[in-house]
Design an enzyme around this catalytic site. Structure first.
Site, mmCIF file in Angstrom:
data_model
loop_
_atom_site.group_PDB
_atom_site.id
_atom_site.type_symbol
_atom_site.label_atom_id
_atom_site.label_comp_id
_atom_site.label_asym_id
_atom_site.label_seq_id
_atom_site.Cartn_x
_atom_site.Cartn_y
_atom_site.Cartn_z
ATOM 1 N N CYS A 154 124.956 13.055 -19.123
ATOM 2 C CA CYS A 154 124.154 12.193 -20.010
ATOM 3 C C CYS A 154 123.201 11.268 -19.249
ATOM 4 O O CYS A 154 122.330 10.651 -19.855
ATOM 5 C CB CYS A 154 125.056 11.372 -20.914
ATOM 6 S SG CYS A 154 125.892 12.403 -22.124
ATOM 7 N N ASN A 184 124.692 12.318 -30.148
ATOM 8 C CA ASN A 184 124.482 12.347 -28.700
ATOM 9 C C ASN A 184 123.859 13.692 -28.314
ATOM 10 O O ASN A 184 124.542 14.719 -28.318
ATOM 11 C CB ASN A 184 125.832 12.147 -27.991
ATOM 12 C CG ASN A 184 125.692 12.107 -26.475
ATOM 13 O OD1 ASN A 184 124.633 12.384 -25.931
ATOM 14 N ND2 ASN A 184 126.777 11.775 -25.800
ATOM 15 N N HIS A 235 121.200 5.153 -23.645
ATOM 16 C CA HIS A 235 121.726 6.475 -23.996
ATOM 17 C C HIS A 235 122.513 6.327 -25.297
ATOM 18 O O HIS A 235 123.223 5.342 -25.498
ATOM 19 C CB HIS A 235 122.631 6.975 -22.866
ATOM 20 C CG HIS A 235 123.365 8.229 -23.210
ATOM 21 N ND1 HIS A 235 122.731 9.346 -23.689
ATOM 22 C CD2 HIS A 235 124.698 8.532 -23.170
ATOM 23 C CE1 HIS A 235 123.634 10.295 -23.917
ATOM 24 N NE2 HIS A 235 124.820 9.822 -23.613
#
Ligand code: ACO
Length: 327
Positions: free
Chosen positions: A114, A284, A254
């Site tokens: 990520c 996500n 994020h």
């Protein structure tokens, strides 16, 4: 030497929307749990046979080229940050370059889960700063649905598909990518990974039967590391650049969990209306989250705005980038 500036953003999110309600008909979950524990309401899913991450990334880069008006042939380097490459090799970046007609570019993938978009952005900015290259594209793209076990409620509610790309060029003034702090703690691998399909455990009937090609996550352990590290590194990059909360126009975190975003917001002291949040609509998307935010908020950004980008992900990897928006 000039620093690197972002001079355009392009993106692509698939049309198909997977809502919390739909997920509650697939696994033992409900909208209330997902909304309150994560902040996610829906996510996009790429449908269609033989469509991989490069399908979305190609659309994002095509939009970027169109918006910025630069010729495909003028791009010198394309870096794709992804954990869901179309194939083990060659790099997904190569497929994107071919699809988009980047005939003069070299290309490769970066895998930092990520945090991959930040790692790639840092790498690309140094390519510009060194004077080696003048037009570099960084793509963050993931088809997380391709590695999701839709019988596992612990993971399948969290992720979605999406792609976005930025163009980097030398800055004519002092606006651009100013600073980066990036970290890796390899011992974190055990809490978030994909067990099979690599050289350690190649694909076999057994690995498929045992669901080992999907994301494995020990959520609590990842959460406790993410909540501290993403907030601290964002605060650290601000401190190192003598920036107070009032100096920051946008925090771009994020999008893994609203509670992790809130922890970063709280430690940095940045007001909630100054934080880019679209986790409710995309979930996500791993490498897609930060550039997708930049793409959605692009019309609100002004030249000279101070942005703090921050991420935490598998690996463990985490980091923060300070940049001044350049247009
Ligand atoms: N619906 C309903 N109940 C659920 C669901 C669900 N979808 N998922 C888990 N539960 C249950 C659990 O089974 C558990 O039940 P139990 O107490 O009876 O055992 C209960 O809810 C609580 O589970 P926890 O795991 O403690 O829930 P938590 O509040 O920690 O939230 C979550 C889980 C959302 C996964 C959180 O831990 C998290 O966000 N982790 C970090 C994710 C992250 O940041 N990943 C890094 C980036 S991803 C990358 O790099 C690819």
């Amino acid at each position: 030497m000039p620093i690197a500036k972002i001079s355009g953003v392009g993106a692509y999110a698939p049309d198909f929307i997977l809502t919390n309600q739909m997920l509650s008909e697939m696994v033992d979950t409900n909208d209330e749990w997902i909304s309150t524990r994560t902040g996610i309401k829906e996510r996009r899913i790429l449908k269609g046979k033989n469509k991989g991450t490069s399908f979305m990334a190609t659309k994002a880069v095509d939009e970027l080229l169109k918006k910025t008006g630069i010729a495909a042939e003028s791009v010198e380097l394309l870096i794709c940050a992804t954990v869901t490459p179309d194939m083990q090799f060659p790099a997904t970046a190569n497929l994107i370059s071919d699809n988009c007609g980047l005939k003069n570019a070299f290309s490769y993938d970066i895998n930092a889960a990520c945090s991959g978009f930040l790692f790639a952005l840092h790498t690309a900015s140094k390519m510009i700063e060194s004077g080696a290259h003048k037009k570099v594209i960084v793509v963050g793209a993931d088809k997380m649905s391709s590695i999701m076990d839709y019988t596992d409620r612990n993971t399948c509610v969290l992720f979605g598909d999406g792609a976005a790309a930025v163009l980097l060029e030398p800055s004519e003034d002092s606006d651009g990518i100013k600073d980066a702090i990036l970290h890796t703690d390899g011992s974190g691998w055990r809490y978030l990974h994909q067990k099979a399909g690599g050289s350690q455990m190649p694909a076999s009937h057994e690995t498929v039967d045992q669901h080992l090609h999907y994301v494995y996550q020990e959520g609590k352990k990842v959460f406790s590391n993410a909540v501290v590290n993403m907030a601290e590194v964002a605060a650290e990059v601000m401190e190192r650049n003598h920036l107070a909360a009032k100096d920051i126009q946008w925090l771009v975190p994020h999008q893994a969990n609203m509670r992790i975003i809130e922890a970063a917001r709280e430690l940095t002291g940045i007001a909630i209306e100054r934080v880019m949040v679209n986790i409710d609509r995309y979930g996500n998307t791993t490498n897609g989250t930060i550039p997708l935010c930049l793409w959605e908020w692009e019309h609100k950004l002004k030249k000279g705005d101070n942005l703090i980008l921050a991420a935490f992900g598998g690996g463990f990897t985490w980091g923060s980038i300070y940049l001044k928006w350049a247009y």
